[in-house]
Design an enzyme around this catalytic site. Structure first.
Site, PDB file in Angstrom:
ATOM      1  N   CYS B 239       0.831  -1.198   0.000  1.00 23.14           N
ATOM      2  CA  CYS B 239       0.000   0.000   0.000  1.00 23.14           C
ATOM      3  C   CYS B 239       0.870   1.255   0.000  1.00 23.14           C
ATOM      4  O   CYS B 239       1.657   1.452  -0.921  1.00 23.14           O
ATOM      5  CB  CYS B 239      -0.967  -0.080   1.183  1.00 23.14           C
ATOM      6  SG  CYS B 239      -2.184   1.225   1.194  1.00 23.14           S
ATOM      7  N   ASP B 331      -9.433  -4.691  -5.763  1.00 24.74           N
ATOM      8  CA  ASP B 331      -8.925  -3.751  -4.759  1.00 24.74           C
ATOM      9  C   ASP B 331      -9.823  -2.514  -4.741  1.00 24.74           C
ATOM     10  O   ASP B 331      -9.921  -1.796  -5.731  1.00 24.74           O
ATOM     11  CB  ASP B 331      -7.475  -3.368  -5.120  1.00 24.74           C
ATOM     12  CG  ASP B 331      -6.765  -2.620  -3.997  1.00 24.74           C
ATOM     13  OD1 ASP B 331      -7.432  -1.869  -3.247  1.00 24.74           O
ATOM     14  OD2 ASP B 331      -5.541  -2.780  -3.880  1.00 24.74           O
ATOM     15  N   HIS B 366      -7.424  -5.688  -1.427  1.00 18.58           N
ATOM     16  CA  HIS B 366      -6.249  -4.849  -1.188  1.00 18.58           C
ATOM     17  C   HIS B 366      -5.235  -5.484  -0.252  1.00 18.58           C
ATOM     18  O   HIS B 366      -4.034  -5.392  -0.453  1.00 18.58           O
ATOM     19  CB  HIS B 366      -6.742  -3.516  -0.603  1.00 18.58           C
ATOM     20  CG  HIS B 366      -5.665  -2.514  -0.386  1.00 18.58           C
ATOM     21  ND1 HIS B 366      -5.019  -1.872  -1.423  1.00 18.58           N
ATOM     22  CD2 HIS B 366      -5.101  -2.040   0.751  1.00 18.58           C
ATOM     23  CE1 HIS B 366      -4.105  -1.040  -0.929  1.00 18.58           C
ATOM     24  NE2 HIS B 366      -4.131  -1.118   0.382  1.00 18.58           N
TER      25      HIS B 366
END
Lengths: 429, 429
Positions: B239, B331, B366
Site C-alpha cells: 500500500c 482492490d 487490497h
C-alpha cells in the site's frame, strides 16, 4: 566463492517438529558442482557435544537436497533424509560411553544445522560456516500436559494428550537402569495415548510379590477422569518387558488391552517379586562375557532358554495382543531367542494369533523412538551392591539399527492405536 | 458417539511457521459418519475467531482434510488449509475486526477440534470429540529480533540464524501507521535480514527532503549492518509502502535497491510533497470517496483518473532494478491495476519494462497478506485525523486466500532469485 559476494541459502522444513517427524534440508544458491559438508551439532542438557556430518556435491542448479541426494561420506552415506539426527555421535575427545537421552521433555532439542565449504571431516569448530539454521525437536506436542505423580510414595509422570479426552492409557516401563525416563511417554501422549512413565526400581515395588496390585493401586490413585480405565496397555523395554509380561498374564486386577515388549524376555521365576527376578539373573553372572574392548555382554545370563515352565511366563495364557520387538544383534538380552520360544509356546497353546514379532537383523538392544542417535555400547551403572560403572555392549550396527527404530516405532504406534482405540477387540470378561 | 471409543485427531506438523501447510486427519470414527472440523483462535485483542467444515468419514472411519471434500461451513471443497484462511470472528463479535499479530515472539495458538454431526453454530456450548492445539509461528527458531532506534529511524530488525552475511529487506507497511513486525519476522525465517520500519508521522520532520532522508537512512541501516551483504538489499512495500518503494527506486540518488516487491500499491505521488501535503491532498479528494451499501468507504476513486503528466506520479521510467507488482483486481482501496497498467506503459516508453513483472489476481482485494491469514473484506480504520471509519478492502474470501498463498510463493521465489542467486543482475541501462 568470495564470502562477501555469495549468500548461501540453507533451510530446514519444518524448523520445529516432534522427534519422530522428518524434516527436509535444502541448500541453495551455491555454484553448480560445489562441494559442501552439511553439519549438525547439538549440545545436550549434560553439556556434552554431539555432531553428525555428510558430504554432498551441488547439482547443476546449485542445490543440495538431503532427502534426495547421496551423501558421499561422513557419519552416514547414501540417501538419508534424517541421517543428520540418527548418526549424531559425541565429538572427538568426549568422555567414552555416552548415551543421548533427553531427561527434560519440557524443552526441545535445539540442533544447529550448518553448511561448510568443502568435504570436511574435522575442525568444524575452527571454521565459519557458510550458513546455519536452528531446528527444534520436541518430545511434547503443544497442548500435551505433564502431570508429576507422587501419591503413595511412587515416582511417576503422567502425560495427557491435548484435548478433552477421554483417552486410552499406557504404562511405560524402562529397563534395569532405573531412573524416571519420560521422553517416550511424552511422545506417546503427543500421539493421543495418556502415558504413565513409571520408575519401578524403588524398594517398595521391587519387594512386592504381585507387582500388578501395586500398579493397580497406583493407577487408581493416578486415575484421571480423562483416562479410560478399560483401555489400558503396557509397554516395556528390556527389564520392563519382564514386568509387562508378568502383569499381562497373571494380574487379577489389570485387564490389559495389549502389550508391547521391546528387547526383553519371558524368562523369569514366575512367582517372584521384581527383586527376586533380578536376583535370579544375578545368580548367572558368571556367564558374563567380554568382547575385545572389554565391553560387557550379558545376553548369556538367560541362556539357554529353559524348558522348565516354572521359569518362564506362561505366555500360552495370554488373552490380549502382544507385540514383540527384537534386535537380532542384541548383546544384552537374548531377545531373539526368547521371541522364538514365546512363539512356540503360544503356538502350542493355540493363542499365537495374538502374537506379532518384529525381528530386525543387525539391530541391537536399545530400540528407541526414531531419529535418536545410536549407541553400540555405553556406560552403565550397576545398582549393586557394589555400585559400579561398566561399559555395556548393546549391539547393533548404526544404519540397520536406525532403520529398525524408525520401522518399529511406526508399527508400534499402529499396534497401540489398533488395540487401544478400536471398538472391536477380544473380550476381557 | 460413545466416549468409550474416542476418535483420534491429528494435526501434523503441530508446530509450524504461518506459511507452512499442515495435514489434519481424524481416525477411529464410525464409517460414514458426519463430523465437523472446527478451528478456534483467541486473538491478542481477546476476540474469538473460528472456521469450520463439514465432512463425512470413509469406510475405515477416517477423514483427511487434505484429501477429502468439505461439504459446507466457512469453506467448501478440497482445502487443506481452509480451517485457517476461512476464519472469521465468531457470531456476536464487534464489527470490522482484523486479525494481526503484534507479538511475534509467541505463536498464534489455534485449537483444531472435531465435533459429531454437521454443526453451524453452538461450538462453545458442547465438548468436542477430540481437540488438538496447533502453534503457528512468525519467527523460526534462532531468528533474532533487534529494536532499532538509530539516526532518527525507528523499527525492528529481524536477523536470520547463522553467521551471515544475509541479503536484506526494508519492509514498509501501509498508511495505517504504527509498527507491524510479522512480515519481517517471517522474511527472516526465510533467510532475509528484514527491517520493519515505523512510519514517520505527518509534521514530525520539517521538510519533504528530510522525510525522504528517513527512508534512505533506514535503507542504509540495513545495508551497512555487519551481517548484511550490502549489495543485496531490496524493498518490500504494501500500500503506502509500495508508493514509497516506487518513489525511492525511481528518484533516490542515495540508495540502490537490488529489487523491489510492491503489493497493492500505486505510483501516484504529488511531486516534492511532504507527507503533510500528501495527506492534505488526499482530504481534498474526499468528495471522490464512495460508499457501498453498508456505508463502507471506497477510496479507490480518489486517485482516478491516473494523471497523464509527471506532476502527480513517480517517474518509473528511471527505475533500474527488477520490480514485482502484486495486485488484486477487486482492490477497493487503491486503483492498483489501473496504476500498474500505467506504470507498464511508462516503462515501455522508457525502455526498462523488462524489469517489470506484474501479477494480478481476480477477485482479490487490497490486503494481500502472508498465506492462510483470514480475509477481511472491510475493517475499521483510524484515519490520520483520528476519525474512525470502515474501509472496504475488497476481494472474495476463497480467491483472495488463493492469491495470498500463490503470491507469497512467487514473492519468495522472486526475492531468492534476485537477492540470493549468484548471477549478477542484468546490465543496467
Amino acid at each position: 566463492m568470495d564470502r562477501k559476494q555469495c549468500c548461501v541459502k540453507l533451510s530446514v522444513q519444518p524448523s520445529r517438529g516432534l522427534m519422530d517427524e522428518k524434516f527436509l534440508v535444502l541448500v541453495q544458491s551455491v555454484l553448480p558442482g560445489f562441494q559442501l559438508t552439511v553439519y549438525a551439532s547439538y549440545r545436550c542438557d549434560d553439556g556434552h557435544s554431539w555432531e553428525a556430518f555428510a558430504h554432498y556435491t551441488a547439482n547443476a542448479s546449485g542445490t543440495v537436497n538431503v532427502s534426495e541426494d547421496h551423501s558421499l561420506g561422513g557419519t552416514y552415506c547414501g540417501v538419508e533424509p534424517m541421517g543428520l539426527m540418527w548418526s549424531l555421535r559425541p565429538v572427538p575427545g568426549s568422555k567414552p560411553g555416552l548415551r543421548m537421552r533427553k531427561m527434560n521433555v519440557l524443552t526441545p532439542m535445539e540442533v544447529t544445522i550448518s553448511v561448510y565449504r568443502g568435504h570436511l571431516t574435522e575442525g568444524f569448530v575452527d571454521q565459519v560456516p557458510l550458513a546455519a539454521v536452528v531446528v527444534e525437536r520436541w518430545y511434547m506436542a503443544p497442548g500435551v500436559r505433564r502431570v508429576p505423580v507422587t501419591e503413595g510414595g511412587l515416582t511417576a509422570t503422567l502425560f495427557l494428550p491435548s484435548g478433552p479426552g477421554p483417552f486410552p492409557g499406557l504404562l511405560d516401563l524402562w529397563g534395569g537402569g532405573g531412573k524416571l525416563v519420560e521422553y517416550r511417554a511424552a511422545l506417546l501422549a503427543s500421539h493421543g495415548i495418556a502415558s504413565l512413565a513409571l520408575d519401578y526400581l524403588t524398594p517398595q515395588i521391587t519387594k512386592e510379590n504381585d507387582v500388578s496390585v501395586l500398579f493397580y493401586n497406583e493407577w487408581t490413585n493416578v486415575q484421571h477422569p480423562q483416562v479410560i480405565d478399560s483401555r489400558i496397555g503396557i509397554l516395556g523395554l528390556s527389564f520392563g518387558t519382564s514386568i509387562a509380561l508378568k502383569m499381562a498374564v497373571y494380574s487379577q486386577v489389570f485387564k490389559l488391552r495389549c502389550v508391547v515388549c521391546i528387547s526383553g524376555s519371558h524368562v523369569q521365576p514366575i512367582k517372584g517379586s521384581v527383586e527376586q527376578i533380578m536376583t535370579s539373573f544375578h545368580n548367572n553372572v558368571d556367564k558374563t562375557r567380554f568382547n575385545e574392548e572389554q565391553q560387557v555382554i550379558w545376553r548369556d545370563l538367560l541362556l539357554p532358554i529353559p524348558t522348565d515352565p516354572s521359569l518362564k511366563v506362561e505366555v500360552g495364557r495370554l488373552r490380549c495382543p502382544l507385540l514383540m520387538v527384537v534386535g537380532e544383534d542384541d548383546q544384552n538380552w537374548p531377545a531373539h531367542e526368547s521371541a522364538v520360544d514365546v512363539k512356540e509356546m503360544m503356538q502350542r497353546a493355540g493363542n499365537d494369533h495374538l502374537l506379532t514379532v518384529l525381528s530386525y537383523p543387525s539391530a541391537g538392544h536399545l530400540i528407541e523412538p526414531p531419529f535418536t542417535p545410536f549407541a553400540r555400547a555405553s556406560s552403565y551403572k550397576i545398582l549393586g551392591p557394589p555400585l559400579q560403572m561398566v561399559m555395556v555392549l548393546w549391539g547393533g550396527e548404526t544404519v540397520a539399527h536406525s532403520r529398525a527404530q524408525e520401522d518399529a516405532w511406526r508399527k508400534t504406534l499402529v499396534f497401540l492405536r489398533e488395540n487401544l482405540y478400536r471398538a472391536t477387540s477380544s473380550s476381557h470378561l | 458417539m460413545s466416549p468409550a471409543v474416542p476418535p483420534v485427531l491429528s494435526v501434523v506438523p503441530s508446530r509450524a511457521l504461518v506459511d507452512e501447510t499442515f495435514r489434519v486427519t481424524v481416525q477411529n470414527l464410525p464409517p460414514g459418519s458426519a463430523v465437523t472440523l472446527h478451528s478456534l483462535h483467541r486473538s491478542e485483542d481477546e476476540d474469538m475467531w473460528e472456521a469450520f467444515g463439514h465432512y463425512v468419514s470413509d469406510q475405515g472411519g477416517s477423514v483427511s482434510v487434505s484429501d477429502d471434500f468439505c461439504f459446507g461451513g466457512t469453506y467448501t471443497g478440497k482445502e487443506a488449509m481452509g480451517l485457517l484462511w476461512s476464519m472469521r470472528p465468531v457470531p456476536g463479535s464487534r464489527e470490522g475486526l482484523r486479525l494481526r499479530k503484534r507479538d511475534v515472539c509467541t505463536p498464534q495458538l489455534v485449537h483444531i477440534s472435531v465435533y459429531g454431526g454437521h454443526a453451524e453454530q453452538g461450538f462453545a456450548a458442547r465438548p468436542p470429540l477430540a481437540s488438538v492445539l496447533s502453534e503457528r509461528w512468525f519467527m523460526g527458531p534462532g531468528v533474532r529480533r533487534v529494536e532499532v532506534k538509530e539516526k532518527g529511524a525507528r523499527g525492528t530488525l529481524f536477523i536470520p540464524p547463522g553467521p551471515g552475511p544475509f541479503p536484506g529487506v526494508l519492509d514498509m507497511w501501509g498508511g495505517g501507521g504504527g509498527l507491524l513486525e510479522y512480515r519481517s519476522a517471517l522474511l527472516a525465517s526465510h533467510g532475509y535480514a528484514s527491517l520493519a520500519l515505523e512510519y514517520v508521522n505527518p509534521g514530525e520532520l520539517e521538510s519533504a527532503d528530510m522525510e525522504f532522508k528517513y527512508f534512505e537512512t533506514a535503507f542504509n541501516i540495513v545495508r551497512l549492518h555487519p551481517l548484511v551483504s550490502p549489495d543485496r538489499v531490496g524493498f518490500f512495500g504494501l500500500c503506502l509502502g509500495s508508493i514509497m518503494t516506487n518513489y525511492l527506486a525511481a528518484e533516490s540518488t542515495a540508495i540502490k535497491p537490488r529489487c523491489c516487491v510492491c503489493v497493492s500499491g500505486v505510483h501516484l505521488y504529488p511531486r516534492g510533497a511532504a507527507f503533510t501535503e500528501v495527506y492534505q491532498a488526499i482530504t481534498l479528494k474526499a468528495h471522490k470517496v464512495r460508499l457501498d451499501e453498508n456505508n463502507h468507504e471506497i477510496w479507490r476513486y480518489r486517485e482516478l483518473p491516473i494523471p497523464g503528466d509527471l506532476s502527480g506520479k513517480v517517474d518509473v521510467g528511471r527505475i533500474n532494478c527488477p520490480m514485482l507488482l502484486v495486485n488484486g483486481l477487486d482492490d477497493q482501496n487503491l486503483p492498483t491495476v489501473e496504476a500498474a497498467e500505467d506504470m507498464a506503459r511508462m516503462m515501455r516508453a522508457a525502455g526498462n519494462d523488462h524489469l517489470l513483472t506484474r501479477i494480478e489476481y481476480p477477485a482479490a482485494g487490497h490486503l494481500i497478506e502472508p498465506p492462510y491469514s483470514p480475509h477481511f473484506r472491510a475493517t475499521k480504520f483510524i484515519k490520520q485525523n483520528r476519525e474512525k471509519v470502515t474501509l472496504l478492502w475488497g476481494g472474495r474470501t476463497k480467491p483472495h486466500s488463493d492469491a495470498q498463498e500463490d503470491s507469497w510463493k512467487k514473492i519468495l521465489a522472486f526475492l531468492q532469485q534476485h537477492l540470493y542467486a549468484n548471477n549478477p543482475p542484468r546490465a543496467k541501462m
